[in-house]
Motif scaffolding. Structure first.
Motif, mmCIF file in Angstrom:
data_model
loop_
_atom_site.group_PDB
_atom_site.id
_atom_site.type_symbol
_atom_site.label_atom_id
_atom_site.label_comp_id
_atom_site.label_asym_id
_atom_site.label_seq_id
_atom_site.Cartn_x
_atom_site.Cartn_y
_atom_site.Cartn_z
ATOM 1 N N ALA A 68 0.811 -1.218 0.000
ATOM 2 C CA ALA A 68 0.000 0.000 0.000
ATOM 3 C C ALA A 68 0.845 1.268 0.000
ATOM 4 O O ALA A 68 0.308 2.375 0.040
ATOM 5 N N ARG A 85 -4.357 0.799 2.757
ATOM 6 C CA ARG A 85 -4.615 1.792 1.708
ATOM 7 C C ARG A 85 -5.511 2.901 2.250
ATOM 8 O O ARG A 85 -5.255 4.094 2.005
ATOM 9 N N SER A 138 -3.636 5.119 4.737
ATOM 10 C CA SER A 138 -2.749 6.027 4.025
ATOM 11 C C SER A 138 -3.510 7.247 3.516
ATOM 12 O O SER A 138 -3.049 8.397 3.622
ATOM 13 N N GLU A 139 -4.696 7.009 2.973
ATOM 14 C CA GLU A 139 -5.524 8.128 2.488
ATOM 15 C C GLU A 139 -5.919 9.051 3.639
ATOM 16 O O GLU A 139 -5.899 10.270 3.480
#
Length: 294
Positions: free
Chosen positions: A31, A286, A289-290
């Motif tokens: 990711a 993922r 991270s966003e």
């Protein structure tokens, strides 16, 4: 600058991820996270000098997210200072970590959405018995400030309404022996919540419908699955509560009760709370991270 996660390494092998976190580690790398290891055993044994030996010194004040095993608040504070001495900063301060990790500290923020709870510091059995007088007519769960001994549900965790002093102290002693050196801060008594269950396991512990939610700055990291144990109106109430915590990264465990309501079972620090078995680690990292990069 890459997002950076601090994982525990395997015992006696500083270059290998702790096998319990291997799937998460692979997902984090895929990711786009950068990962580094720390020595969990050395940390818990007080040797903070080598705990983060593999972390290069930086002048950028780079932020770190921890993904590891639960730590007592005072040990977490040592880890926080260790990485800060090398120019890094864990996103959760020691004060914020303790607020989410220790139920008595979280309770003021969640008391309207959880069961009635009282506590003491320490493990004096007479003080615990006096504490139980608040629940004379209620079923109760006994635990420390973090964990119960639910693996000993019938003889070291669940206290039926009207339990006498001799029986109470017997349950207390089993609980205390089970927690051993992992005992944390003090005794907590919680009014038992009649959660929807699907029978009991071989230890007598109810198999309940429960959902763990990860939050970043009061917003869900990953939206819950459609079949999660959540009220029809979604998670707005839990977002409001999560947003009141000092930490940006916390968990809230929610369960359905037999009367049709939903309550908070516990809160936790997002760095040391395990991923639910039905949560895809790749999706989690993922999404995390966003959240971090917003």
């Amino acid at each position: 600058m890459s997002n950076l996660i601090l994982f525990p390494h395997e015992a006696f092998s500083r270059n290998e991820i702790d096998s319990a976190f291997s799937e998460e580690h692979r997902a984090a790398l895929k990711a786009g996270w950068k990962t580094v290891f720390y020595d969990h055993d050395a940390l818990t044994q007080g040797d903070t000098g080598i705990t983060v030996q593999g972390l290069p010194v930086t002048t950028r004040s780079q932020k770190l997210i921890l993904r590891g095993w639960m730590l007592p608040g005072e040990i977490y504070a040592k880890l926080y200072e260790s990485v800060r001495s090398k120019g890094y900063q864990l996103v959760t301060t020691p004060e914020a970590y303790e607020e989410a990790h220790y139920l008595p500290l979280a309770y003021p923020l969640i008391k309207e959405q959880t069961s009635r709870t009282t506590w003491i510091s320490g493990d004096d059995i007479e003080s615990a018995w006096q504490l139980y007088s608040n629940f004379a007519d209620s079923d109760v769960i006994i635990k420390d400030w973090v964990k119960s001994a639910k693996n000993r549900w019938n003889d070291g965790c669940f206290i039926p309404a009207g339990t006498g002093e001799k029986r109470f102290k017997g349950i207390y002693k089993v609980f205390r022996e089970e927690r051993g050196n992992l005992f944390n801060r003090g005794i907590v008594l919680r009014e038992f919540m009649p959660l929807i269950s699907h029978g009991n396991d071989m230890r007598g512990m109810p198999l309940v419908e429960e959902t763990r939610l990860f939050f970043w700055n009061g917003k869900p990291v990953v939206l819950p699955l459609p079949n999660s144990a959540l009220p029809p109106d979604g998670i707005k109430r839990w977002e409001d509560i999560a947003g009141q915590f000092k930490s940006p990264f916390i968990t809230i465990d929610v369960a359905a009760l037999t009367d049709g309501t939903y309550k908070i079972v516990e809160t936790g620090d997002g760095g040391v709370s395990g991923l639910p078995v039905d949560l895809d680690p790749m999706l989690f990292y993922r999404s995390l991270s966003e959240c971090v990069n917003q």
